[in-house]
Every structure is written in C-alpha cells, then in structure tokens.
Design a protein around this motif. Sequence first.
Motif, PDB file in Angstrom:
ATOM      1  N   ALA A   1       0.819  -1.213   0.000  1.00 43.74           N
ATOM      2  CA  ALA A   1       0.000   0.000   0.000  1.00 43.74           C
ATOM      3  C   ALA A   1       0.857   1.269   0.000  1.00 43.74           C
ATOM      4  CB  ALA A   1      -0.928   0.005   1.203  1.00 43.74           C
ATOM      5  N   GLY A   2       2.178   1.117   0.099  1.00 42.43           N
ATOM      6  CA  GLY A   2       3.067   2.267   0.038  1.00 42.43           C
ATOM      7  C   GLY A   2       3.212   3.034   1.331  1.00 42.43           C
ATOM      8  N   HIS A   3       2.971   2.373   2.462  1.00 40.69           N
ATOM      9  CA  HIS A   3       3.060   3.050   3.757  1.00 40.69           C
ATOM     10  C   HIS A   3       4.340   2.679   4.499  1.00 40.69           C
ATOM     11  CE1 HIS A   3      -0.984   4.653   3.668  1.00 40.69           C
ATOM     12  NE2 HIS A   3      -1.515   3.445   3.507  1.00 40.69           N
TER      13      HIS A   3
ATOM     14  N   LEU B   1      -2.942   5.955  11.195  1.00 35.15           N
ATOM     15  CA  LEU B   1      -4.145   5.524  10.482  1.00 35.15           C
ATOM     16  C   LEU B   1      -4.868   4.403  11.232  1.00 35.15           C
ATOM     17  CD1 LEU B   1      -2.773   5.461   6.805  1.00 35.15           C
ATOM     18  CD2 LEU B   1      -4.012   7.301   7.961  1.00 35.15           C
ATOM     19  N   VAL B   2      -4.093   3.553  11.921  1.00 31.86           N
ATOM     20  CA  VAL B   2      -4.710   2.460  12.681  1.00 31.86           C
ATOM     21  C   VAL B   2      -4.877   2.822  14.152  1.00 31.86           C
ATOM     22  CG1 VAL B   2      -4.063   0.550  11.180  1.00 31.86           C
ATOM     23  CG2 VAL B   2      -2.428   1.385  12.868  1.00 31.86           C
TER      24      VAL B   2
ATOM     25  N   ALA C   1      -6.588  -2.584  10.029  1.00 30.43           N
ATOM     26  CA  ALA C   1      -5.569  -2.884   9.031  1.00 30.43           C
ATOM     27  C   ALA C   1      -6.198  -3.447   7.759  1.00 30.43           C
ATOM     28  CB  ALA C   1      -4.555  -3.873   9.607  1.00 30.43           C
ATOM     29  N   GLU C   2      -7.165  -4.349   7.917  1.00 31.01           N
ATOM     30  CA  GLU C   2      -7.872  -4.916   6.762  1.00 31.01           C
ATOM     31  C   GLU C   2      -8.506  -3.814   5.915  1.00 31.01           C
ATOM     32  OE1 GLU C   2      -8.593  -7.603   5.134  1.00 31.01           O
ATOM     33  OE2 GLU C   2      -7.774  -9.226   6.335  1.00 31.01           O
ATOM     34  N   GLU C   3      -9.113  -2.862   6.584  1.00 29.41           N
ATOM     35  CA  GLU C   3      -9.809  -1.773   5.880  1.00 29.41           C
ATOM     36  C   GLU C   3      -8.832  -0.855   5.154  1.00 29.41           C
ATOM     37  OE1 GLU C   3     -12.529   2.148   7.064  1.00 29.41           O
ATOM     38  OE2 GLU C   3     -12.273   0.507   8.496  1.00 29.41           O
ATOM     39  N   ILE C   4      -7.764  -0.455   5.857  1.00 26.90           N
ATOM     40  CA  ILE C   4      -6.815   0.497   5.290  1.00 26.90           C
ATOM     41  C   ILE C   4      -5.974  -0.129   4.180  1.00 26.90           C
ATOM     42  CG2 ILE C   4      -4.760   1.893   5.802  1.00 26.90           C
ATOM     43  CD1 ILE C   4      -5.940   2.280   8.617  1.00 26.90           C
TER      44      ILE C   4
END
Length: 280
Positions: free
Chosen positions: A35-37, A45-46, A71-74
């Motif tokens: 995801a590039g994080h 974010l979490v 985490a699943e959502e993001i």
Amino acid sequence: MTDSTINIENASNEPEPSDSLKAFGAAHKVFRKRAGHTQEDYAPLVGYQPSTVASIEQGRRFPQRRFVERAEEILDAFGVLKEVYRHATREKGLASWFRQWAELEELAISLYTYESRLVPGLLQTEGYARAIFSERVPVLTDSEIEAMVTARLERQSLLRERPNTSFSFIVEEHVLRRQTGGVDAMREQIEHLLEATEPRNVELQIMPTARGAHASMDGPIQLLETPENEWFAYCEGQENSQFITNPKTISVLHMRYAKLRSQALTPEDSRSLLERMRGA
C-alpha cells in the motif's frame, strides 16, 4: 462472554513459540508495503504508535482485534489478515493462560491492581523482572528468561500509550523493602516507581506493614473495565489462575479493592515513603 469463573490449572508459565505471530507480522508487513506506507505514516491511520506496529510486524506483540480490522480496511487485504489472525494464538514471552487478560489490558479504560507478592509487572524495571524470572523453578533457560523479560517490558507501553486509562496500584510495603535483585536493583526499582507514577492517570498506594490486617488478606486482585463498561477480574496463584466474569464475584472484589484504598497510605504519603526508601 458468559458469566463465569474460568480456572486454569497446571498451565505452563514458560513462553510459547511465536511462529504464528511472526506469520501475521510478515503478512501485515507485505500488505503495508504494497500500500506504500511506512510504519511512521501508517501508525496514526490504525490508531497505534509506530513502535507498536513494529512490534507486531516482528511477531513480538499480539495484535488486538481492532488493529486487525482497521488494518484490513486500510490495506485492502482481501481478508487475509483476518484469516491469519485466527491462527495467531501464541505470544512469545507470555504464558498461554495469560493471553486473554493481556488482550483486555490493551483496551482497558480502568485497571486496578493489588499485589502482595511482588512489584506489579507493569511497574517492574528490567533488572527487577530479570531477578524474578531467574529464580523460577523449574529453572528457565537464558533464552526463555530473555523472552519473558522482553514481553514484560513490552506490556509496559500501556502506561505510556494510554493517558486516558485510569491505573491504580496498591502494593504491600514489605514487597518494596525486600532487596529483590540486590540493593542497587531495588533502588533503581523504587526510582522507577516514582517516575512511572508521576502522570495524573497513574496512582500508587502502599499498604503499610504496620496495618496488621486488611480487606484482601486472601491475596492479589486485578480488575479492569473495558470501553463498553464491562468489568473483568483476574487472580493468580501457584500454578493456577482465575479469569473472572461473574458479576457477583467481581462486585465482591470491587468492595475489597475499595476498602483497600481506604486502608492504604494516600498516594501523596506513599510517594513520601518511596522517597525515604530511595534515600535509605
């Protein structure tokens, strides 16, 4: 969860393998990088600290259910993380029977602890914890001791990361006067207690030895409150423990803890006693 008291006997205190946690951490890392994080920009974010994300990806910390769901959502992980999480049942450095309580600890909005045997784990220094584990019988290997010390220190992030959680500790005076690990180790432990209890949400009271009897002569008590205002209790003994969900039993333990608070030294007087101990 049903109203009950879960007794866990003859459970091993030795740390369990963390292969399943390493598997979850590795899968999470792959999806995060996909995801590039970075860990630093992903953590907010979490809703966790970068250090927590790092610990989870290294397999050293058990991920909470809300972390997995977020985490699943993001990361749009196609349900993979949830599936791997289902098998992440072993935490390095923590006995298997303690995992359920440790999981609730990370969510707690109130956490109350009365301890008559040793300094509570959340307040122990590395030297103190190492001295405790070094005296275990049966004898632990060096690697087992390292795993258990690491796990104990990892749990202490709760005090730093949850400023809105109310932490209350009541500790017997004789625990603090025992030279566990030696004079220098105990002086360091007392100094740590003074530092760790400086935040407004962390309260320490000492039960003076001069008080001959009090409301919890039956032994240690741990109580916690979840964000949904559910209360749970945990009592630990020799080779057995109780995870308590029965409201009537929890009510009794609440009454005992409330009485203990009135019988112990005030937080201010407890701090003064610690300062005198440190000087001595």
